[in-house]
Design a protein around this motif. Structure first.
Motif: not given
Ligand code: FAD
Length: 317
Positions: A172, A63-67, A134, A137-138, A182, A208, A128, A61, A126
């Protein structure tokens, strides 16, 4: 018939082949997905996932690709994209139902407008809703797991409702691991005046803006904070501020961020993270664990960093 042909026969309307993934990540790094599948609703996602499991086709999967750090060689099998699962609805004034593909920012704004407190500190994170749950995040002491009531989750071949307790939320971490997805969540917040929630979110965004003013594309914090410690402090103390491999650099402004200066590769980020990890072990004896997740085919260096053998962890502790 080859697996891709069978998949396209069954799910042609929602599948595309050889799709570049870099632009779908905040780092702008990584190769292609062999197939990118974008189901249109929860039921279709469930059908697709059950089919992939029956056919024993690998899937991941995004998601938003931010981690995530995506392999330069790309991702074999199917990458599931949930951006079309973007329902967002306030129910009975006290709960919000959100599709996994909703931007977290939309959920935070909807909760604030409905006067539901408990998500306002997530403003500015950032990604989804599904990714946030998953990763649990916080920020500033609030995590999404605190307000989650239940979620529709695909696991073990079918979609079921998971109550909050089943997620085993920790820093986390959630029980949503390989094999679970999810698809939709229900969150509930405590009543707080909407104006007050907007004020709190603005304050969080300002904090931030100052603390995370990094120049370049990043994935946020790359390492988890060890208990009672800040990863960025340990990295700074180990002399790794602004360390660089190719076009990947430890951010000047926030040592736990790695920025892509333009054309960084996944291999360069892995190499830089490994050097940072080694320098911190050398300086303070603490083995930092990656917060970012790796997607795609792992080479030896990526495996060492993201899936270290237990023995290696124990010997370094
Ligand atoms: C500038 C910046 C600031 C940030 N600040 C914070 C912060 O303050 N706190 C924080 O906690 N994080 C922070 N992050 C990290 C990130 O934004 C979070 O972890 C975010 O919740 C990841 O969501 P995503 O949709 O981008 O997941 P993705 O990066 O796409 O995926 C992360 C993981 O989750 C899995 N995944 C994604 N969606 C699903 C789903 N629906 N079901 C099962 N697995 C799934 C993916 O396979 C991967 O393993 C930051 C990132 C950036 C770029």
């Amino acid at each position: 018939m080859a697996w891709r042909a069978r998949l396209l026969q069954e799910f042609a309307a929602i599948c595309a082949v050889d799709v570049p993934l870099a632009a779908r990540t905040s780092w702008n790094i990584g190769g292609c997905a062999q197939v990118l599948a974008s189901p249109r609703d929860v039921a279709e996602a469930g059908r697709l996932l059950a089919w992939l499991e029956r056919e024993q086709i690998a899937w991941t999967v995004l998601g938003g690709g931010s981690n995530v750090l995506i392999a330069d060689a790309g991702v074999s099998g199917v990458v599931l994209c949930l951006e079309r699962l973007n329902r967002l609805e306030v129910v009975a004034g006290t709960t919000v139902v959100a599709g996994a593909g909703c931007h977290l920012a939309r959920l935070v704004a909807a909760a604030a407008a409905a006067g539901l407190g408990g998500l306002e500190h997530l403003a500015g994170i950032p990604g989804s809703v599904g990714g946030a749950v998953t990763m649990n995040a916080g920020a500033h002491g609030q995590q999404i797991g605190d307000v989650l009531v239940s979620a529709e989750v695909f696991s073990a071949g079918s979609v079921a409702t998971w109550p909050r307790q089943r997620f085993d939320f920790a820093y986390r971490h959630s029980a949503v691991d390989t094999g679970a997805v999810v698809l939709q969540v229900v969150v509930a917040g405590a009543p707080v005046a909407a104006a007050e929630l907007r004020r709190r979110s603005r304050a969080v965004l300002e904090r931030r803006r100052v603390s995370q003013a990094v120049a370049g594309r990043s994935a946020g914090s790359v390492f988890k904070n060890p208990p009672g410690q800040s990863a960025w402090r340990l990295i700074a103390a180990a002399g790794m501020r602004a360390a660089r491999v190719g076009a990947a650099q430890v951010a000047q402004q926030h040592c736990n961020f790695i920025v892509n200066l333009g054309s960084a590769t996944s291999a360069e980020v892995v190499e830089l993270m490994s050097r940072v990890q080694a320098a911190v072990v050398e300086h303070s004896g603490i083995l930092l664990q990656p917060e970012v997740r790796f997607i795609g085919t792992m080479d030896t260096a990526a495996r060492r960093l993201f899936a270290p053998p237990q023995q290696m962890l124990e010997s370094r502790e």
